[in-house]
Design a protein around this motif. Structure first.
Motif, PDB file in Angstrom:
ATOM      1  N   LYS A  60      -4.334   2.920   2.590  1.00 31.46           N
ATOM      2  CA  LYS A  60      -3.289   2.116   1.972  1.00 31.46           C
ATOM      3  C   LYS A  60      -2.520   2.867   0.904  1.00 31.46           C
ATOM      4  O   LYS A  60      -1.296   2.831   0.860  1.00 31.46           O
ATOM      5  N   ASP A  61      -3.231   3.549  -0.010  1.00 25.60           N
ATOM      6  CA  ASP A  61      -2.555   4.218  -1.112  1.00 25.60           C
ATOM      7  C   ASP A  61      -2.652   5.735  -1.022  1.00 25.60           C
ATOM      8  O   ASP A  61      -2.399   6.438  -1.990  1.00 25.60           O
ATOM      9  N   LYS A 134       3.986   4.415  -1.503  1.00 25.23           N
ATOM     10  CA  LYS A 134       3.715   3.342  -0.550  1.00 25.23           C
ATOM     11  C   LYS A 134       3.904   3.892   0.858  1.00 25.23           C
ATOM     12  O   LYS A 134       4.779   4.727   1.110  1.00 25.23           O
TER      13      LYS A 134
END
Length: 287
Positions: A60-61, A134
């Protein structure tokens, strides 16, 4: 690297110096053919494996692997074209294959710069970058980067003038050198003040930046020199070497995967790193 395909009267290298040399000696042609076969046999399966392995690191990050994946995909395009040249050497000057290879080559240069930029931001502006990395933004950047080679090739296509295309190619392929140098220098300068990145991660980031800069300097710069000097004096040996160096770039990019993983590379980098880092930092995941 001035235009797409050689004229029918020119039986030597095409403008980007990436196909086989018909005017070279049999030994030179055989040497390039054998080297290309070795590069394809080693690079093609390893690149596919590396893409899958780096993809498993995407979270995700953690967006850094995305740029490396796209770089490996561009290498896969180049290797596929080389495989065609090896399988059908008589068609090594086929314009569609050359354009696809050139597209992958230009994309590779672009993603090398963005890999270095992303690593530089992690060290130089860690807090600012942490809130702006992101996956959606990164994917959008990748789409733009893939569009850049297309824009560049279309520009050369519509400006099919020898001097104009030479100048555009020279600027495009020389610009990454000062950028990569700046990213490495800026990273080394900012190392002491960065507190949100662990020592092991700092060493891996510096290692990646050094590798990217060395890859570009050793493998791409000779072709830029060839572009600058070919109008003054033509040297078949230097043409052959610069062509081989370009084809070796996909193999050099495979080493980037090593710097994406923790393990023995950390011990190696720790032993040769000249920067003093706190060894008591809390271990975190690879950025």
């Amino acid at each position: 690297m001035e235009h797409f395909c050689s004229s029918s009267q020119d039986k030597s290298y095409n403008s980007s110096n990436v196909t086989f040399n018909d005017n070279g000696s049999n030994e030179e042609v055989e040497f390039i053919y054998v080297v290309t076969c070795i590069i394809v046999c080693i690079g093609l399966p390893l690149t596919i494996v590396a893409i899958y392995a780096v993809y498993s690191l995407v979270r995700k990050d953690h967006v850094a692997p995305i740029y490396v994946i796209n770089l490996l995909v561009s290498d896969l395009i180049q290797l596929s074209c080389m495989m065609v040249w090896v399988a059908f050497p008589e068609d090594s000057k086929a314009c569609p294959v050359f354009i696809i290879y050139y597209f992958g080559l230009v994309a590779s240069v672009c993603f090398m710069v963005f890999v270095a930029l992303e690593r530089y931001l992690v060290i130089a502006y860690p807090l600012w970058y942490r809130f702006r990395r992101k996956i959606k933004i990164t994917m959008g950047v990748c789409v733009v980067v893939w569009a850049l080679p297309l824009v560049y090739l279309l520009t050369l296509f519509f400006w099919y003038i020898s001097k104009v295309s030479e100048i555009l190619s020279f600027i495009f392929f020389l610009l990454p050198l000062p950028l990569l140098t700046f990213f490495l220098g800026g990273t080394l300068k900012a190392l002491s003040s960065s507190i949100s990145v662990t020592s092991d991660e700092k060493r891996r980031i510096v290692g990646m930046l050094v590798l990217v800069l060395l890859t570009y300097t050793l493998l791409f710069l000779p072709n830029i020199i060839w572009l600058m000097a070919k109008g003054a004096r033509h040297n078949d040996t230097f043409d052959d070497l610069s062509s081989v160096f370009l084809r070796l770039s996909p193999l050099a990019d495979l080493v980037l995967y090593v710097f994406m993983r923790k393990g023995t590379i950390d011990k190696l980098l720790a032993s040769v790193c000249c920067c003093r880092m706190d060894s008591n930092d809390v271990s975190t995941s690879t950025i």
